[in-house]
Design a protein around this motif. Sequence first.
Motif, short mmCIF file in Angstrom:
data_model
loop_
_atom_site.label_atom_id
_atom_site.label_comp_id
_atom_site.label_asym_id
_atom_site.label_seq_id
_atom_site.Cartn_x
_atom_site.Cartn_y
_atom_site.Cartn_z
N GLY A 57 1.25 -6.73 -3.64
CA GLY A 57 1.85 -5.40 -3.72
C GLY A 57 0.82 -4.30 -3.96
N ALA A 58 -0.20 -4.58 -4.78
CA ALA A 58 -1.20 -3.55 -5.07
C ALA A 58 -1.99 -3.15 -3.82
CB ALA A 58 -2.12 -4.00 -6.20
N PRO A 59 -2.56 -4.11 -3.08
CA PRO A 59 -3.28 -3.68 -1.88
C PRO A 59 -2.34 -3.11 -0.82
CG PRO A 59 -3.55 -6.06 -2.22
CD PRO A 59 -2.79 -5.53 -3.37
N LEU A 60 -1.11 -3.60 -0.78
CA LEU A 60 -0.16 -3.07 0.19
C LEU A 60 0.17 -1.61 -0.12
CD1 LEU A 60 1.52 -3.85 2.67
CD2 LEU A 60 3.32 -4.62 1.11
N GLN A 61 0.42 -1.31 -1.38
CA GLN A 61 0.72 0.09 -1.73
C GLN A 61 -0.50 0.97 -1.54
OE1 GLN A 61 0.46 2.75 -4.11
NE2 GLN A 61 -1.36 1.84 -4.99
N GLU A 62 -1.71 0.43 -1.74
CA GLU A 62 -2.92 1.22 -1.50
C GLU A 62 -3.07 1.55 -0.02
OE1 GLU A 62 -6.42 -0.59 -3.23
OE2 GLU A 62 -5.37 -0.89 -5.14
N LEU A 63 -2.76 0.58 0.85
CA LEU A 63 -2.81 0.83 2.28
C LEU A 63 -1.78 1.91 2.65
CD1 LEU A 63 -3.78 0.29 5.15
CD2 LEU A 63 -2.15 -1.62 5.25
N GLY A 64 -0.57 1.79 2.12
CA GLY A 64 0.46 2.79 2.39
C GLY A 64 0.05 4.17 1.91
N SER A 65 -0.57 4.23 0.75
CA SER A 65 -1.03 5.51 0.22
C SER A 65 -2.11 6.09 1.12
CB SER A 65 -1.54 5.31 -1.21
OG SER A 65 -1.90 6.55 -1.77
N ALA A 66 -3.02 5.25 1.61
CA ALA A 66 -4.07 5.74 2.51
C ALA A 66 -3.45 6.27 3.81
CB ALA A 66 -5.07 4.62 2.82
N ILE A 67 -2.47 5.56 4.33
CA ILE A 67 -1.81 6.01 5.57
C ILE A 67 -1.12 7.36 5.35
CG2 ILE A 67 0.11 5.53 7.15
CD1 ILE A 67 -0.67 2.52 6.80
N ARG A 68 -0.44 7.48 4.23
CA ARG A 68 0.32 8.72 3.97
C ARG A 68 -0.55 9.89 3.57
NH1 ARG A 68 5.46 8.69 1.43
NH2 ARG A 68 5.33 10.92 1.79
N TYR A 69 -1.65 9.63 2.83
CA TYR A 69 -2.36 10.74 2.21
C TYR A 69 -3.84 10.86 2.56
CZ TYR A 69 1.90 10.40 -0.50
OH TYR A 69 3.22 10.32 -0.87
N ALA A 70 -4.42 9.92 3.30
CA ALA A 70 -5.86 9.97 3.53
C ALA A 70 -6.26 9.91 5.00
CB ALA A 70 -6.55 8.83 2.77
N THR A 71 -5.30 9.93 5.90
CA THR A 71 -5.65 9.92 7.32
C THR A 71 -5.72 11.35 7.85
OG1 THR A 71 -3.37 9.85 8.12
CG2 THR A 71 -4.43 7.72 7.65
N GLY A 72 -6.14 11.47 9.08
CA GLY A 72 -6.18 12.78 9.73
C GLY A 72 -4.88 13.12 10.45
#
Length: 191
Positions: A57-72
């Motif tokens: 769950g931790a790496p999955l939520q980190e990936l989701g956070s990157a997709i939502r907040y750190a992409t262009g």
Amino acid sequence: MRLPDLTPAELGDAQRALREQILGGPRGDGPQHFPLVQEDGSLTGPFGVMLHEPALGAPLQELGSAIRYATGLSARTREIAILAVASATGSTFEAYAHERVGRAAGLTEDELAALADGSFTSADPHEHAAHELCRRLVADAGTGARMDDQTYGAYAAALGTTTLTELVVLVGYYRTLAQLLDVFDVGVPEE
């Protein structure tokens, strides 16, 4: 729901740390377009499932956070892509949550309806290509269909390779969430 909702009092250390990551990060800090937490303190949607297996769950939520907040990706393009996956996979929770986020990103009711039924088009060639790519990736999953060089070239020209990469990862992530929500029978929270 096939897994019990976990209230804060029921969490172990790793689960508590994951809950704090989810709620203490950009998801919890920004505007709340849908509830992350139920009245009993348990988390809604895929976040409640993630708490049951914090090592995943931790790496999955980190990936989701990157997709939502750190992409262009622009907010509109991101929500178009997420809603395309939600529609194609029948994910009621993701449709529920991201229709709300999509409205905040400027999607109209007509656009949201078209995304829900798969008929979305856009005069913006970037948005149109993003939607088309996401629908294609979901439809082609598991069929053994591969993207030929001509098709890849058209998407790369319309979107650029960075956006193309971001959208492929987004589709994989939201397909994973859709499967988690389906297997564990997680629906829309009661309002």
